[in-house]
Write a protein that holds these residues in place. Sequence first.
Motif, mmCIF file in Angstrom:
data_model
loop_
_atom_site.group_PDB
_atom_site.id
_atom_site.type_symbol
_atom_site.label_atom_id
_atom_site.label_comp_id
_atom_site.label_asym_id
_atom_site.label_seq_id
_atom_site.Cartn_x
_atom_site.Cartn_y
_atom_site.Cartn_z
ATOM 1 N N ILE A 5 0.799 -1.206 -0.087
ATOM 2 C CA ILE A 5 0.060 0.063 -0.037
ATOM 3 C C ILE A 5 0.845 1.351 0.049
ATOM 4 C CG2 ILE A 5 -1.878 1.101 1.132
ATOM 5 C CD1 ILE A 5 -2.655 -1.414 2.484
ATOM 6 N N SER A 6 0.327 2.156 -0.918
ATOM 7 C CA SER A 6 1.469 3.528 -0.884
ATOM 8 C C SER A 6 1.104 4.463 -0.009
ATOM 9 C CB SER A 6 1.739 3.768 -2.231
ATOM 10 O OG SER A 6 0.424 4.280 -2.767
ATOM 11 N N GLN A 7 1.737 5.459 -0.087
ATOM 12 C CA GLN A 7 1.303 6.684 0.667
ATOM 13 C C GLN A 7 0.208 7.460 0.387
ATOM 14 O OE1 GLN A 7 2.642 7.496 3.601
ATOM 15 N NE2 GLN A 7 1.847 9.575 3.863
ATOM 16 N N ILE A 65 3.289 12.697 9.956
ATOM 17 C CA ILE A 65 4.538 12.403 10.547
ATOM 18 C C ILE A 65 5.367 11.456 9.500
ATOM 19 C CG2 ILE A 65 5.758 11.369 12.362
ATOM 20 C CD1 ILE A 65 3.537 12.879 13.943
ATOM 21 N N TYR A 66 4.602 10.552 9.153
ATOM 22 C CA TYR A 66 5.225 9.275 8.225
ATOM 23 C C TYR A 66 5.689 10.090 6.927
ATOM 24 C CZ TYR A 66 5.628 5.302 5.400
ATOM 25 O OH TYR A 66 6.088 4.143 4.820
ATOM 26 N N SER A 67 5.039 10.961 6.403
ATOM 27 C CA SER A 67 5.282 11.667 5.043
ATOM 28 C C SER A 67 6.612 12.345 5.317
ATOM 29 C CB SER A 67 4.103 12.537 4.903
ATOM 30 O OG SER A 67 3.063 11.863 4.260
ATOM 31 N N LEU A 68 6.789 13.186 6.472
ATOM 32 C CA LEU A 68 8.140 13.967 6.742
ATOM 33 C C LEU A 68 9.180 12.838 7.047
ATOM 34 C CD1 LEU A 68 6.808 16.814 8.777
ATOM 35 C CD2 LEU A 68 7.578 16.851 6.366
ATOM 36 N N TRP A 69 8.736 11.915 7.858
ATOM 37 C CA TRP A 69 10.060 10.733 8.258
ATOM 38 C C TRP A 69 10.512 9.945 7.178
ATOM 39 C CZ3 TRP A 69 9.239 6.302 11.761
ATOM 40 C CH2 TRP A 69 10.530 5.839 12.108
ATOM 41 N N LYS A 70 9.589 9.132 6.571
ATOM 42 C CA LYS A 70 9.836 8.098 5.615
ATOM 43 C C LYS A 70 9.985 8.504 4.131
ATOM 44 C CE LYS A 70 10.403 4.667 8.423
ATOM 45 N NZ LYS A 70 11.409 3.690 8.762
ATOM 46 N N VAL A 71 9.236 9.447 3.468
ATOM 47 C CA VAL A 71 8.942 9.496 2.320
ATOM 48 C C VAL A 71 10.127 10.323 1.648
ATOM 49 C CG1 VAL A 71 7.501 10.432 0.515
ATOM 50 C CG2 VAL A 71 6.548 9.168 2.609
ATOM 51 N N ASN A 78 2.921 15.332 -0.130
ATOM 52 C CA ASN A 78 2.187 14.174 0.925
ATOM 53 C C ASN A 78 1.929 14.834 2.155
ATOM 54 O OD1 ASN A 78 2.093 12.226 -1.003
ATOM 55 N ND2 ASN A 78 4.223 11.564 -0.583
ATOM 56 N N PHE A 79 3.051 15.733 2.758
ATOM 57 C CA PHE A 79 2.597 16.075 3.939
ATOM 58 C C PHE A 79 1.423 17.076 4.033
ATOM 59 C CE2 PHE A 79 3.397 19.399 7.149
ATOM 60 C CZ PHE A 79 3.156 18.927 8.289
ATOM 61 N N ILE A 80 1.307 18.042 2.931
ATOM 62 C CA ILE A 80 0.439 18.790 2.918
ATOM 63 C C ILE A 80 -1.230 18.150 2.746
ATOM 64 C CG2 ILE A 80 -0.731 20.818 1.620
ATOM 65 C CD1 ILE A 80 1.623 21.495 3.198
ATOM 66 N N PHE A 81 -1.174 17.134 1.886
ATOM 67 C CA PHE A 81 -2.553 16.420 1.553
ATOM 68 C C PHE A 81 -2.568 15.566 2.945
ATOM 69 C CE2 PHE A 81 -1.775 17.187 -2.861
ATOM 70 C CZ PHE A 81 -2.848 17.885 -3.319
#
Length: 89
Positions: A5-7, A65-71, A78-81
Amino acid sequence: MKIRISQKQLIIAHIAFFAISFVFLEYSKIFRMNKELHWIYSFGHSWWLMVAFLCLFIGSLILGIYSLWKVNKNKFPNFIFSILLLAIF
């Protein structure tokens, strides 16, 4: 069978859950004055306050948090959405 499953899929599912919950909340307002079907109104508002609002708040924080840390690619869109639903409220 391995499922990936993708972000983006998580963000789309999160926003879709918000939209469906909001439509259910608005639909339940039709039954506010009906004595026999008032339980639909009560259930819709209970669902919104107890389940949907809490899941959307916690889910937005986790996805942000996941968007900033892993992507690595497209980190900030991704963080904004991910945080979009928090910004609405």
